[in-house]
Design a protein around this motif. Structure first.
Motif, mmCIF file in Angstrom:
data_model
loop_
_atom_site.group_PDB
_atom_site.id
_atom_site.type_symbol
_atom_site.label_atom_id
_atom_site.label_comp_id
_atom_site.label_asym_id
_atom_site.label_seq_id
_atom_site.Cartn_x
_atom_site.Cartn_y
_atom_site.Cartn_z
ATOM 1 N N SER A 44 35.604 50.393 37.843
ATOM 2 C CA SER A 44 36.668 49.383 37.762
ATOM 3 C C SER A 44 36.470 48.310 38.834
ATOM 4 O O SER A 44 36.667 47.120 38.572
ATOM 5 C CB SER A 44 38.043 50.043 37.904
ATOM 6 N N GLN A 45 36.052 48.744 40.012
ATOM 7 C CA GLN A 45 35.794 47.763 41.084
ATOM 8 C C GLN A 45 34.657 46.819 40.658
ATOM 9 O O GLN A 45 34.711 45.609 40.896
ATOM 10 C CB GLN A 45 35.418 48.500 42.375
ATOM 11 N N ASP A 46 33.649 47.375 40.004
ATOM 12 C CA ASP A 46 32.515 46.552 39.573
ATOM 13 C C ASP A 46 32.930 45.544 38.492
ATOM 14 O O ASP A 46 32.387 44.438 38.441
ATOM 15 C CB ASP A 46 31.377 47.442 39.055
ATOM 16 N N VAL A 47 33.875 45.930 37.663
ATOM 17 C CA VAL A 47 34.373 44.980 36.656
ATOM 18 C C VAL A 47 34.974 43.760 37.358
ATOM 19 O O VAL A 47 34.721 42.623 36.971
ATOM 20 C CB VAL A 47 35.403 45.658 35.724
ATOM 21 N N PHE A 48 35.743 44.001 38.403
ATOM 22 C CA PHE A 48 36.318 42.877 39.174
ATOM 23 C C PHE A 48 35.210 42.055 39.834
ATOM 24 O O PHE A 48 35.238 40.829 39.800
ATOM 25 C CB PHE A 48 37.297 43.399 40.235
ATOM 26 N N ARG A 49 34.234 42.737 40.432
ATOM 27 C CA ARG A 49 33.146 42.032 41.118
ATOM 28 C C ARG A 49 32.372 41.136 40.144
ATOM 29 O O ARG A 49 32.024 40.008 40.473
ATOM 30 C CB ARG A 49 32.145 43.048 41.687
ATOM 31 N N VAL A 50 32.137 41.659 38.944
ATOM 32 C CA VAL A 50 31.260 40.962 38.002
ATOM 33 C C VAL A 50 31.986 39.830 37.255
ATOM 34 O O VAL A 50 31.414 38.765 37.043
ATOM 35 C CB VAL A 50 30.668 41.990 36.996
ATOM 36 N N PHE A 51 33.248 40.080 36.887
ATOM 37 C CA PHE A 51 33.901 39.126 35.971
ATOM 38 C C PHE A 51 34.918 38.185 36.620
ATOM 39 O O PHE A 51 35.222 37.138 36.050
ATOM 40 C CB PHE A 51 34.583 39.883 34.826
ATOM 41 N N MET A 52 35.468 38.577 37.746
ATOM 42 C CA MET A 52 36.580 37.800 38.307
ATOM 43 C C MET A 52 36.186 36.332 38.563
ATOM 44 O O MET A 52 36.870 35.414 38.083
ATOM 45 C CB MET A 52 37.028 38.473 39.609
ATOM 46 N N ASP A 53 35.100 36.121 39.262
ATOM 47 C CA ASP A 53 34.731 34.744 39.631
ATOM 48 C C ASP A 53 34.318 33.886 38.431
ATOM 49 O O ASP A 53 34.845 32.774 38.272
ATOM 50 C CB ASP A 53 33.627 34.752 40.699
ATOM 51 N N PRO A 54 33.399 34.363 37.585
ATOM 52 C CA PRO A 54 32.989 33.487 36.475
ATOM 53 C C PRO A 54 34.117 33.172 35.493
ATOM 54 O O PRO A 54 34.212 32.033 35.011
ATOM 55 C CB PRO A 54 31.856 34.254 35.779
ATOM 56 N N ASP A 72 45.263 40.289 35.313
ATOM 57 C CA ASP A 72 46.009 40.960 34.245
ATOM 58 C C ASP A 72 45.081 41.384 33.114
ATOM 59 O O ASP A 72 45.176 42.498 32.599
ATOM 60 C CB ASP A 72 47.110 40.034 33.691
ATOM 61 N N VAL A 73 44.179 40.481 32.738
ATOM 62 C CA VAL A 73 43.286 40.782 31.613
ATOM 63 C C VAL A 73 42.296 41.893 31.979
ATOM 64 O O VAL A 73 42.046 42.796 31.174
ATOM 65 C CB VAL A 73 42.551 39.492 31.172
ATOM 66 N N LEU A 74 41.771 41.862 33.193
ATOM 67 C CA LEU A 74 40.820 42.911 33.590
ATOM 68 C C LEU A 74 41.520 44.273 33.670
ATOM 69 O O LEU A 74 40.963 45.284 33.241
ATOM 70 C CB LEU A 74 40.167 42.562 34.944
ATOM 71 N N MET A 75 42.746 44.277 34.203
ATOM 72 C CA MET A 75 43.480 45.545 34.279
ATOM 73 C C MET A 75 43.798 46.071 32.882
ATOM 74 O O MET A 75 43.710 47.273 32.630
ATOM 75 C CB MET A 75 44.779 45.368 35.085
ATOM 76 N N GLU A 76 44.173 45.156 31.992
ATOM 77 C CA GLU A 76 44.469 45.547 30.617
ATOM 78 C C GLU A 76 43.220 46.155 29.966
ATOM 79 O O GLU A 76 43.289 47.179 29.282
ATOM 80 C CB GLU A 76 44.943 44.300 29.846
ATOM 81 N N TYR A 77 42.065 45.508 30.200
ATOM 82 C CA TYR A 77 40.803 46.025 29.644
ATOM 83 C C TYR A 77 40.488 47.404 30.231
ATOM 84 O O TYR A 77 40.114 48.331 29.502
ATOM 85 C CB TYR A 77 39.669 45.035 29.935
ATOM 86 N N SER A 120 32.005 39.579 28.049
ATOM 87 C CA SER A 120 32.428 38.414 28.839
ATOM 88 C C SER A 120 33.244 37.448 27.978
ATOM 89 O O SER A 120 34.241 36.884 28.434
ATOM 90 C CB SER A 120 31.229 37.705 29.454
ATOM 91 N N SER A 121 32.826 37.264 26.700
ATOM 92 C CA SER A 121 33.557 36.355 25.802
ATOM 93 C C SER A 121 34.954 36.912 25.512
ATOM 94 O O SER A 121 35.944 36.180 25.521
ATOM 95 C CB SER A 121 32.818 36.178 24.480
ATOM 96 N N TYR A 122 34.976 38.213 25.251
ATOM 97 C CA TYR A 122 36.248 38.882 24.939
ATOM 98 C C TYR A 122 37.231 38.730 26.110
ATOM 99 O O TYR A 122 38.392 38.331 25.927
ATOM 100 C CB TYR A 122 35.940 40.353 24.671
ATOM 101 N N LEU A 123 36.749 38.992 27.327
ATOM 102 C CA LEU A 123 37.629 38.924 28.503
ATOM 103 C C LEU A 123 38.041 37.484 28.805
ATOM 104 O O LEU A 123 39.197 37.218 29.140
ATOM 105 C CB LEU A 123 36.929 39.543 29.720
ATOM 106 N N THR A 124 37.086 36.550 28.647
ATOM 107 C CA THR A 124 37.394 35.144 28.935
ATOM 108 C C THR A 124 38.434 34.607 27.952
ATOM 109 O O THR A 124 39.381 33.915 28.342
ATOM 110 C CB THR A 124 36.111 34.283 28.852
ATOM 111 N N ARG A 125 38.256 34.950 26.677
ATOM 112 C CA ARG A 125 39.216 34.487 25.658
ATOM 113 C C ARG A 125 40.622 35.006 25.973
ATOM 114 O O ARG A 125 41.602 34.264 25.925
ATOM 115 C CB ARG A 125 38.752 34.967 24.273
ATOM 116 N N ASN A 126 40.694 36.300 26.309
ATOM 117 C CA ASN A 126 42.009 36.878 26.640
ATOM 118 C C ASN A 126 42.621 36.229 27.881
ATOM 119 O O ASN A 126 43.827 35.983 27.940
ATOM 120 C CB ASN A 126 41.880 38.385 26.865
ATOM 121 N N ALA A 127 41.768 35.934 28.857
ATOM 122 C CA ALA A 127 42.271 35.303 30.096
ATOM 123 C C ALA A 127 42.783 33.893 29.801
ATOM 124 O O ALA A 127 43.791 33.464 30.374
ATOM 125 C CB ALA A 127 41.173 35.271 31.146
#
Lengths: 124, 195
Positions: free
Chosen positions: B25-35, B58-63, B78-85
């Protein structure tokens, strides 16, 4: 390790999910009346490391040791203190659930008396 | 920071699905939060930084809570998470706009209804003067009843009590209360005309 602007906000947001270490830490702080700085001191880590830890899934199940090892290999944190905090909250939560189930009442927040703090030496 | 390759994303998703790896879960934040935050901040409706961070969190936690909802064959993670965000940020933005509009409208109503400070002072002086005149014009025994009438009291019993009326049949009591009330209102009207 860089500490991005969003780190603290993310750690705070993670408190809402019971599967996170953020939730466990928050419960521990409520139960033991510890500030964030005190908790970081208990765990022998910086506040930034504490925020990174908050984003982790709480170790549990048969892989508990492996998960704790993975965390301590990445972050400078006292392993024993971390395990103590997790176990402490698990025990209090389990007791609260039992009492609630038995009495059909609201769970008491302060169930366990604090005998010692994590990292404190115990007499042989 | 750039999005990871599709293979890296898929590997991370596999780790998240297992739900037995503390650092995933920490890695998900590291990888996706900034982009993802950067994508949101480049959009036409640029959210404020805090709003963007909150939307992505919110979107990363939901995922992370429901990773099985993501269907790998439909799109990249990445597309799925970005669209939701983006949708989350849009909802937050709309909610903020609606709140600000409500607050603005409420503020305008208050502004319209509020009395100017100098006018408020004038009213206080006028009321003080009028109260002095009323105390002179209205006898001591009528003051309690007069106070109740000014407060809008309409109960016959309450007014009869304040008027010190004796116990009377209901119809008669009502008539007496009305008579006294009319007398007091006439006094009030006379003072108003004199002023």
């Amino acid at each position: 390790m860089s500490n991005p602007d969003w780190l603290e906000r993310a750690a705070l947001r993670a408190q809402r999910a019971s599967w996170t270490l953020a939730y466990t830490f928050e419960r521990y702080r409520q139960l033991e009346e510890r500030t964030e700085a005190e908790l970081a001191r208990d765990l022998c880590c910086t506040r930034e490391v504490l925020y990174w830890l908050c984003l982790c899934r709480k170790p549990e199940g048969p892989d508990f040791d492996t998960q704790v090892t993975a965390i301590t290999e990445r972050h400078e944190v006292n392993r024993k203190a971390l395990v103590d905090v997790i176990r402490h909250v698990e025990i209090v939560e389990a007791l609260s659930k039992q009492v609630t189930a038995a009495n059909g009442e609201e769970p008491p927040l302060q169930m366990a008396a604090r005998d010692r703090v994590p990292g404190e030496k115990t007499s042989p | 920071m750039r999005f990871p390759s599709q293979a890296e994303e898929q590997a991370l998703h596999e780790r998240v699905l297992k739900k037995n790896e503390a650092l995933a879960s920490q890695d998900v934040f590291r990888v996706f939060m900034d982009p993802i935050t950067r994508v949101l901040c480049r959009s036409r409706r640029r959210p404020e930084d805090d709003e963007a961070y909150d939307a992505v969190c919110d979107v990363l936690m939901e995922y992370l809570e429901n990773p099985e909802r993501y269907q790998a064959h439909r799109s990249r993670l990445s597309s799925y998470l970005t669209r939701n965000a983006e949708m989350q940020a849009r909802d937050t933005h709309r909610a903020r706009e609606a709140r600000q509009r409500r607050e603005r409208e409420f503020g305008e109503v208050i502004e319209l209804r509020a009395t100017a400070p100098n006018r408020s002072l004038e009213i206080n002086v006028e009321v003080g003067h009028l109260m002095g005149r009323l105390e002179q014009a209205i006898q001591e025994r009528d003051r309690a009843a007069f106070g109740l009438i000014l407060q809008g009291e309409r109960s016959t019993d309450a007014l009869a009590k304040a008027m010190n009326l004796p116990t009377l049949p209901e119809k008669e009591l009502r008539r007496e209360v009305k008579r006294n009330r009319d007398r007091l209102m006439k006094t009030l009207g006379r003072i108003g005309k004199e002023e």
